[in-house]
Design a protein around this motif. Structure first.
Motif, mmCIF file in Angstrom:
data_model
loop_
_atom_site.group_PDB
_atom_site.id
_atom_site.type_symbol
_atom_site.label_atom_id
_atom_site.label_comp_id
_atom_site.label_asym_id
_atom_site.label_seq_id
_atom_site.Cartn_x
_atom_site.Cartn_y
_atom_site.Cartn_z
ATOM 1 N N ALA A 110 -5.653 4.842 0.071
ATOM 2 C CA ALA A 110 -6.569 3.891 0.776
ATOM 3 C C ALA A 110 -5.729 2.716 0.850
ATOM 4 O O ALA A 110 -5.373 1.888 0.032
ATOM 5 C CB ALA A 110 -7.777 3.803 0.029
ATOM 6 N N GLY A 111 -5.740 2.234 2.231
ATOM 7 C CA GLY A 111 -5.247 0.586 2.545
ATOM 8 C C GLY A 111 -3.806 0.783 2.655
ATOM 9 O O GLY A 111 -3.213 -0.279 2.890
ATOM 10 N N HIS A 112 -3.136 2.009 2.332
ATOM 11 C CA HIS A 112 -1.454 2.008 2.479
ATOM 12 C C HIS A 112 -1.181 3.245 3.026
ATOM 13 O O HIS A 112 -0.889 4.192 2.452
ATOM 14 C CB HIS A 112 -0.981 2.084 0.959
ATOM 15 N N PRO A 113 -1.252 3.312 4.382
ATOM 16 C CA PRO A 113 -1.115 4.561 5.130
ATOM 17 C C PRO A 113 0.390 5.162 4.981
ATOM 18 O O PRO A 113 0.609 6.171 5.211
ATOM 19 C CB PRO A 113 -1.407 4.371 6.585
ATOM 20 N N ARG A 114 1.265 4.407 4.608
ATOM 21 C CA ARG A 114 2.772 4.680 4.552
ATOM 22 C C ARG A 114 3.059 5.286 3.122
ATOM 23 O O ARG A 114 4.214 5.669 2.977
ATOM 24 C CB ARG A 114 3.542 3.548 4.826
ATOM 25 N N VAL A 146 9.581 -0.151 3.947
ATOM 26 C CA VAL A 146 10.055 -1.321 2.847
ATOM 27 C C VAL A 146 8.942 -2.136 2.369
ATOM 28 O O VAL A 146 8.538 -2.389 1.233
ATOM 29 C CB VAL A 146 11.434 -1.838 3.043
ATOM 30 N N ARG A 147 8.333 -2.740 3.589
ATOM 31 C CA ARG A 147 7.231 -3.889 3.265
ATOM 32 C C ARG A 147 6.038 -3.042 2.697
ATOM 33 O O ARG A 147 5.357 -3.636 1.675
ATOM 34 C CB ARG A 147 6.807 -4.459 4.514
ATOM 35 N N ALA A 148 5.554 -1.907 2.909
ATOM 36 C CA ALA A 148 4.518 -1.126 2.595
ATOM 37 C C ALA A 148 4.721 -0.774 0.800
ATOM 38 O O ALA A 148 3.717 -0.849 0.353
ATOM 39 C CB ALA A 148 4.565 0.479 3.374
ATOM 40 N N CYS A 149 6.003 -0.522 0.387
ATOM 41 C CA CYS A 149 6.323 -0.605 -0.880
ATOM 42 C C CYS A 149 5.871 -1.625 -1.681
ATOM 43 O O CYS A 149 5.527 -1.685 -2.525
ATOM 44 C CB CYS A 149 7.711 0.050 -1.225
ATOM 45 N N ILE A 150 6.345 -2.840 -0.921
ATOM 46 C CA ILE A 150 5.895 -4.126 -1.792
ATOM 47 C C ILE A 150 4.581 -4.448 -1.726
ATOM 48 O O ILE A 150 4.058 -4.806 -2.767
ATOM 49 C CB ILE A 150 6.890 -5.207 -0.809
ATOM 50 N N GLY A 151 3.667 -3.940 -0.627
ATOM 51 C CA GLY A 151 2.284 -4.231 -0.540
ATOM 52 C C GLY A 151 1.548 -3.331 -1.520
ATOM 53 O O GLY A 151 0.607 -3.818 -2.159
ATOM 54 N N TYR A 152 2.059 -2.039 -1.645
ATOM 55 C CA TYR A 152 1.452 -1.301 -2.554
ATOM 56 C C TYR A 152 1.883 -1.762 -3.949
ATOM 57 O O TYR A 152 0.727 -1.629 -4.905
ATOM 58 C CB TYR A 152 1.911 0.300 -2.517
ATOM 59 N N ALA A 153 3.021 -2.281 -4.459
ATOM 60 C CA ALA A 153 3.250 -2.597 -5.652
ATOM 61 C C ALA A 153 2.401 -3.884 -6.045
ATOM 62 O O ALA A 153 1.903 -4.039 -7.291
ATOM 63 C CB ALA A 153 4.601 -2.952 -5.914
ATOM 64 N N ALA A 154 2.197 -4.772 -5.011
ATOM 65 C CA ALA A 154 1.466 -6.034 -5.345
ATOM 66 C C ALA A 154 -0.018 -5.635 -5.749
ATOM 67 O O ALA A 154 -0.578 -6.056 -6.526
ATOM 68 C CB ALA A 154 1.517 -6.832 -4.132
ATOM 69 N N GLN A 155 -0.542 -4.691 -4.917
ATOM 70 C CA GLN A 155 -1.903 -4.043 -5.118
ATOM 71 C C GLN A 155 -2.122 -3.747 -6.629
ATOM 72 O O GLN A 155 -2.739 -3.862 -7.158
ATOM 73 C CB GLN A 155 -2.604 -3.307 -4.087
#
Length: 104
Positions: free
Chosen positions: A31-35, A84-93
């Motif tokens: 959820a919130g991370h479609p990639r 790549v940015r999705a991985c960073i965003g997922y890790a941050a969350q």
């Protein structure tokens, strides 16, 4: 089909064996991370870039090792800058929670 990560070369797609796993349980979009997806038949159920066998931790480790977004996308052409940015965003969350330390 999912792609195998290997030395910067795009290899042949491998079939994903979902034997014994209910189709209602794979792959699971975050959820919130479609990639980002989790599939118990891929990488032991660790978070991956959707449609690949690239773990989120693989991308984060490359970044921590000094690679930049452009280098990662060049080495893994089936990834996009947005992946790549999705991985960073997922890790941050995933890390955005209080940490309780035990008293010594």
């Amino acid at each position: 089909m999912a792609w195998v990560v290997g030395g910067g070369n795009v290899e042949q797609p491998l079939p994903i064996d979902h034997a014994g796993i209910s189709p209602h349980h794979w792959p699971m979009q975050i959820a919130g991370h479609p990639r980002i997806a989790i599939d118990p038949a891929i990488c032991g159920g660790r978070p991956i870039v959707a449609g690949t066998r690239v773990r989120v931790t693989d991308v984060l480790e490359m970044l921590a090792g000094g690679a930049n977004e452009a280098e990662i996308v060049e080495d893994f052409p089936y990834l996009s800058p947005e992946d790549v940015r999705a991985c960073i965003g997922y890790a941050a969350q995933a890390l955005d929670h209080p940490v309780v330390l035990a008293a010594e």
